[in-house]
Design a protein around this motif. Structure first.
Motif, PDB file in Angstrom:
ATOM      1  N   GLU A  70       0.715  -0.933  -0.070  1.00 34.81           N
ATOM      2  CA  GLU A  70      -0.029   0.021   0.084  1.00 34.81           C
ATOM      3  C   GLU A  70       0.818   1.230  -0.033  1.00 34.81           C
ATOM      4  O   GLU A  70       0.535   2.334  -0.651  1.00 34.81           O
ATOM      5  CB  GLU A  70      -1.092  -0.166   1.199  1.00 34.81           C
ATOM      6  N   LEU A  71       1.918   1.125   0.446  1.00 37.59           N
ATOM      7  CA  LEU A  71       2.862   2.320   0.572  1.00 37.59           C
ATOM      8  C   LEU A  71       3.351   2.834  -0.701  1.00 37.59           C
ATOM      9  O   LEU A  71       3.340   3.813  -1.102  1.00 37.59           O
ATOM     10  CB  LEU A  71       4.075   1.947   1.528  1.00 37.59           C
ATOM     11  N   LEU A  72       3.929   1.443  -1.428  1.00 38.71           N
ATOM     12  CA  LEU A  72       4.361   1.844  -2.800  1.00 38.71           C
ATOM     13  C   LEU A  72       3.189   2.414  -3.686  1.00 38.71           C
ATOM     14  O   LEU A  72       3.551   3.289  -4.497  1.00 38.71           O
ATOM     15  CB  LEU A  72       4.861   0.587  -3.360  1.00 38.71           C
ATOM     16  N   LYS A  73       2.018   1.987  -3.572  1.00 32.15           N
ATOM     17  CA  LYS A  73       0.928   2.531  -4.250  1.00 32.15           C
ATOM     18  C   LYS A  73       0.632   3.936  -3.998  1.00 32.15           C
ATOM     19  O   LYS A  73       0.286   4.811  -4.731  1.00 32.15           O
ATOM     20  CB  LYS A  73      -0.183   1.417  -4.134  1.00 32.15           C
ATOM     21  N   ALA A  74       0.866   4.224  -2.550  1.00 32.73           N
ATOM     22  CA  ALA A  74       0.495   5.790  -2.304  1.00 32.73           C
ATOM     23  C   ALA A  74       1.569   6.511  -2.706  1.00 32.73           C
ATOM     24  O   ALA A  74       1.168   7.692  -3.393  1.00 32.73           O
ATOM     25  CB  ALA A  74       0.559   5.755  -0.785  1.00 32.73           C
ATOM     26  N   LEU A  75       2.769   5.951  -2.954  1.00 28.56           N
ATOM     27  CA  LEU A  75       3.901   6.891  -3.648  1.00 28.56           C
ATOM     28  C   LEU A  75       3.425   7.044  -5.078  1.00 28.56           C
ATOM     29  O   LEU A  75       3.787   8.019  -5.701  1.00 28.56           O
ATOM     30  CB  LEU A  75       5.249   6.052  -3.495  1.00 28.56           C
ATOM     31  N   ALA A  76       2.920   5.917  -5.695  1.00 29.47           N
ATOM     32  CA  ALA A  76       2.631   6.177  -7.217  1.00 29.47           C
ATOM     33  C   ALA A  76       1.448   7.021  -7.348  1.00 29.47           C
ATOM     34  O   ALA A  76       1.497   7.969  -8.435  1.00 29.47           O
ATOM     35  CB  ALA A  76       2.357   4.627  -7.652  1.00 29.47           C
ATOM     36  N   MET A 106      -7.904   6.508   2.814  1.00 29.87           N
ATOM     37  CA  MET A 106      -7.792   8.156   2.482  1.00 29.87           C
ATOM     38  C   MET A 106      -8.976   8.709   2.164  1.00 29.87           C
ATOM     39  O   MET A 106      -9.839   8.194   1.639  1.00 29.87           O
ATOM     40  CB  MET A 106      -6.634   8.046   1.401  1.00 29.87           C
ATOM     41  N   GLY A 107      -9.319   9.999   2.457  1.00 31.98           N
ATOM     42  CA  GLY A 107     -10.311  10.897   1.966  1.00 31.98           C
ATOM     43  C   GLY A 107     -11.538  10.588   2.667  1.00 31.98           C
ATOM     44  O   GLY A 107     -11.769   9.855   3.428  1.00 31.98           O
ATOM     45  N   GLN A 108     -12.529  10.904   1.933  1.00 29.85           N
ATOM     46  CA  GLN A 108     -13.991  10.936   2.317  1.00 29.85           C
ATOM     47  C   GLN A 108     -14.564   9.522   1.947  1.00 29.85           C
ATOM     48  O   GLN A 108     -15.124   8.921   2.873  1.00 29.85           O
ATOM     49  CB  GLN A 108     -15.047  11.962   1.752  1.00 29.85           C
ATOM     50  N   PRO A 109     -14.007   8.633   0.954  1.00 32.41           N
ATOM     51  CA  PRO A 109     -14.585   7.498   0.928  1.00 32.41           C
ATOM     52  C   PRO A 109     -13.775   6.362   1.721  1.00 32.41           C
ATOM     53  O   PRO A 109     -13.903   5.328   1.643  1.00 32.41           O
ATOM     54  CB  PRO A 109     -14.286   7.115  -0.685  1.00 32.41           C
ATOM     55  N   GLN A 110     -12.554   6.816   2.210  1.00 29.55           N
ATOM     56  CA  GLN A 110     -11.628   5.999   2.938  1.00 29.55           C
ATOM     57  C   GLN A 110     -11.273   4.939   2.297  1.00 29.55           C
ATOM     58  O   GLN A 110     -11.163   3.594   2.438  1.00 29.55           O
ATOM     59  CB  GLN A 110     -12.371   5.527   4.273  1.00 29.55           C
ATOM     60  N   PHE A 111     -10.536   5.319   0.865  1.00 29.60           N
ATOM     61  CA  PHE A 111      -9.964   4.263   0.042  1.00 29.60           C
ATOM     62  C   PHE A 111      -8.617   4.130   0.666  1.00 29.60           C
ATOM     63  O   PHE A 111      -7.848   4.882   0.850  1.00 29.60           O
ATOM     64  CB  PHE A 111      -9.765   4.986  -1.280  1.00 29.60           C
ATOM     65  N   MET A 112      -8.169   2.649   0.711  1.00 33.45           N
ATOM     66  CA  MET A 112      -6.692   2.251   0.632  1.00 33.45           C
ATOM     67  C   MET A 112      -6.156   2.587  -0.567  1.00 33.45           C
ATOM     68  O   MET A 112      -6.751   2.779  -1.716  1.00 33.45           O
ATOM     69  CB  MET A 112      -6.474   0.956   1.052  1.00 33.45           C
ATOM     70  N   PRO A 113      -4.849   3.005  -0.770  1.00 25.90           N
ATOM     71  CA  PRO A 113      -4.092   3.366  -2.004  1.00 25.90           C
ATOM     72  C   PRO A 113      -4.659   2.476  -3.310  1.00 25.90           C
ATOM     73  O   PRO A 113      -4.782   2.722  -4.218  1.00 25.90           O
ATOM     74  CB  PRO A 113      -2.756   3.285  -1.931  1.00 25.90           C
ATOM     75  N   SER A 114      -4.557   1.108  -3.090  1.00 24.95           N
ATOM     76  CA  SER A 114      -4.705   0.122  -3.994  1.00 24.95           C
ATOM     77  C   SER A 114      -6.305   0.177  -4.339  1.00 24.95           C
ATOM     78  O   SER A 114      -6.695   0.352  -5.719  1.00 24.95           O
ATOM     79  CB  SER A 114      -4.652  -1.418  -3.377  1.00 24.95           C
ATOM     80  N   ALA A 115      -7.344   0.604  -3.612  1.00 24.62           N
ATOM     81  CA  ALA A 115      -8.524   0.842  -4.184  1.00 24.62           C
ATOM     82  C   ALA A 115      -8.597   2.002  -4.823  1.00 24.62           C
ATOM     83  O   ALA A 115      -9.386   2.288  -5.910  1.00 24.62           O
ATOM     84  CB  ALA A 115      -9.539   1.015  -3.044  1.00 24.62           C
ATOM     85  N   TYR A 116      -8.036   3.147  -4.555  1.00 21.32           N
ATOM     86  CA  TYR A 116      -7.840   4.417  -5.169  1.00 21.32           C
ATOM     87  C   TYR A 116      -7.341   4.040  -6.582  1.00 21.32           C
ATOM     88  O   TYR A 116      -7.934   4.797  -7.687  1.00 21.32           O
ATOM     89  CB  TYR A 116      -6.702   5.467  -4.439  1.00 21.32           C
ATOM     90  N   LEU A 117      -6.258   3.559  -6.759  1.00 18.53           N
ATOM     91  CA  LEU A 117      -5.638   3.212  -7.758  1.00 18.53           C
ATOM     92  C   LEU A 117      -6.746   2.282  -9.117  1.00 18.53           C
ATOM     93  O   LEU A 117      -6.565   2.562 -10.144  1.00 18.53           O
ATOM     94  CB  LEU A 117      -4.458   2.485  -7.913  1.00 18.53           C
ATOM     95  N   LYS A 118      -7.243   1.777  -8.346  1.00 18.78           N
ATOM     96  CA  LYS A 118      -8.312   0.854  -9.069  1.00 18.78           C
ATOM     97  C   LYS A 118      -9.827   1.679  -9.563  1.00 18.78           C
ATOM     98  O   LYS A 118     -10.294   1.486 -10.501  1.00 18.78           O
ATOM     99  CB  LYS A 118      -8.881  -0.505  -8.432  1.00 18.78           C
ATOM    100  N   TYR A 119     -10.048   2.318  -8.468  1.00 16.50           N
ATOM    101  CA  TYR A 119     -11.690   2.997  -8.605  1.00 16.50           C
ATOM    102  C   TYR A 119     -11.778   4.428  -8.629  1.00 16.50           C
ATOM    103  O   TYR A 119     -12.656   5.050  -9.145  1.00 16.50           O
ATOM    104  CB  TYR A 119     -12.209   2.415  -7.462  1.00 16.50           C
ATOM    105  N   ALA A 120     -10.596   5.086  -8.239  1.00 22.33           N
ATOM    106  CA  ALA A 120     -10.718   6.454  -8.242  1.00 22.33           C
ATOM    107  C   ALA A 120     -11.003   7.474  -9.601  1.00 22.33           C
ATOM    108  O   ALA A 120     -10.533   6.853 -10.162  1.00 22.33           O
ATOM    109  CB  ALA A 120      -9.805   7.255  -7.338  1.00 22.33           C
ATOM    110  N   VAL A 121     -11.897   8.272  -9.758  1.00 25.28           N
ATOM    111  CA  VAL A 121     -12.145   8.766 -10.930  1.00 25.28           C
ATOM    112  C   VAL A 121     -12.309  10.309 -10.894  1.00 25.28           C
ATOM    113  O   VAL A 121     -12.469  11.001  -9.654  1.00 25.28           O
ATOM    114  CB  VAL A 121     -13.534   8.216 -11.535  1.00 25.28           C
ATOM    115  N   ASP A 122     -11.908  11.098 -11.823  1.00 17.97           N
ATOM    116  CA  ASP A 122     -11.738  12.360 -12.067  1.00 17.97           C
ATOM    117  C   ASP A 122     -13.283  12.742 -12.847  1.00 17.97           C
ATOM    118  O   ASP A 122     -13.230  12.922 -13.918  1.00 17.97           O
ATOM    119  CB  ASP A 122     -10.620  12.877 -12.736  1.00 17.97           C
ATOM    120  N   ILE A 123     -14.387  13.125 -12.034  1.00 12.23           N
ATOM    121  CA  ILE A 123     -15.624  13.325 -12.613  1.00 12.23           C
ATOM    122  C   ILE A 123     -15.618  14.992 -12.734  1.00 12.23           C
ATOM    123  O   ILE A 123     -16.161  15.291 -13.701  1.00 12.23           O
ATOM    124  CB  ILE A 123     -16.643  13.275 -11.389  1.00 12.23           C
TER     125      ILE A 123
END
Length: 311
Positions: free
Chosen positions: A145-151, A171-188
């Motif tokens: 998760e640390l390496l994904k956060a750095l990415a 992280m943040g308001q959805p409380q995503f782990m970095p791995s979830a962020y990389l897979k699902y976070a979107v720029d709406i």
């Protein structure tokens, strides 16, 4: 340089500086920008508050009735209704036109994860993850998760100072782990960054993308309260014990009030979290999608019920 915390005498702490240096080298070998890695990993000592929280997590053994009373308070419902009224246009016009998921599920997750954005955690995510990767308990998981956060930082979506979350790196308001962020976070909102800390379109969109990617079925409910005979054994129930509603009705299961289910061909699973005499539910495929966000029946039930109340 950020504030240096006092070194601990705990022999488990070892050579933190050497550990951080190794992470820096590994991240750079993976192609991350050296200057960005050096800035993000400008850390001199483990975060002892993170270690204390990790080692002293309270253990709660709540019944469903206790959990529901604690989580689904009238205050939580009232705050959710106000938040939905405030953000409804963003959710419906910018997010749900792209992801055909239930507004209730998005709002329920937002409410449970961060109390509608008011409780997101104040720990530096890189600091927390580096500490947990070094400490040893679940080190492999937190190292990844640390390496994904750095990415994520390398991509420019957020700065290290603004990348805040829980002591465990959610992280943040959805409380995503970095791995979830990389897979699902979107720029709406279209600003070129996936900002789950401040941008409501990105926050809602990322939750919706998570649900859509987890198998959400448009137009179906997550579930409903049901009437289950006390004589039906607990071994016949559980989120993995699916049958058609017609088969459930042959076992005496009905909607609340004894009303037959309208679609006997539909498949669902019966839940009776507290056993005979307690509340019971019939849950469907979208319950499983919520459960992939957090693999807890209690959590998924609470998300569904809260969403029903506030939307």
């Amino acid at each position: 340089m950020r504030t240096v915390r006092a070194q601990t005498a705990d022999p488990m702490m070892g050579d933190y500086a050497g550990f951080v240096a190794g992470i820096r080298q590994e991240a750079i070998r993976q192609g991350l920008t050296a200057s960005g890695v050096m800035h993000a990993l400008d850390l001199s000592a483990p975060n002892m508050k993170v270690i204390e929280r990790d080692r002293n997590q309270p253990e709660f053994h709540l019944t469903w009735a206790q959990y529901r009373a604690r989580v689904l308070t009238q205050h939580k419902v009232d705050d959710g209704r106000a938040a939905f009224a405030r953000e409804r246009a963003v959710l419906e016009q910018q997010v749900l036109t792209r992801y055909d998921v239930s507004p209730g599920a998005v709002m329920g997750i937002w409410g449970l994860e961060s109390a509608y954005g008011t409780l997101t955690g104040s720990f530096g995510v890189v600091d927390a993850l580096c500490t947990l990767a070094f400490e040893g308990r679940r080190a492999k998981f937190f190292h990844g998760e640390l390496l994904k956060a750095l990415a994520i930082l390398n991509a420019g979506d957020i700065t290290p100072e603004s990348m805040t979350g829980s002591y465990a790196g959610a992280m943040g308001q959805p409380q995503f782990m970095p791995s979830a962020y990389l897979k699902y976070a979107v720029d709406i909102d279209g600003d070129g960054r996936r900002d789950i800390w401040h941008s409501m379109p990105d926050i809602f969109g990322s939750i919706a993308a998570y649900l859509a990617g987890s198998g959400w079925v448009a137009g179906e409910s997550w579930g409903q309260e049901a009437s289950v005979p006390d004589s039906l054994p607990q071994s016949e129930l559980g989120h993995a014990r699916t049958r058609t509603l017609g088969a459930w009705m042959k076992l005496g299961v009905r909607q609340v009030g004894g009303i037959p289910f309208a679609r006997p061909d539909m498949t669902g699973a019966g839940l009776r979290p507290d056993g005979p005499g307690g509340e019971a539910f019939m849950v469907y495929r979208n319950f499983a999608a919520i459960r992939r966000y957090n693999p807890s029946d209690f959590y998924a039930l609470a998300v569904g019920l809260l969403g029903n109340e506030i939307t």
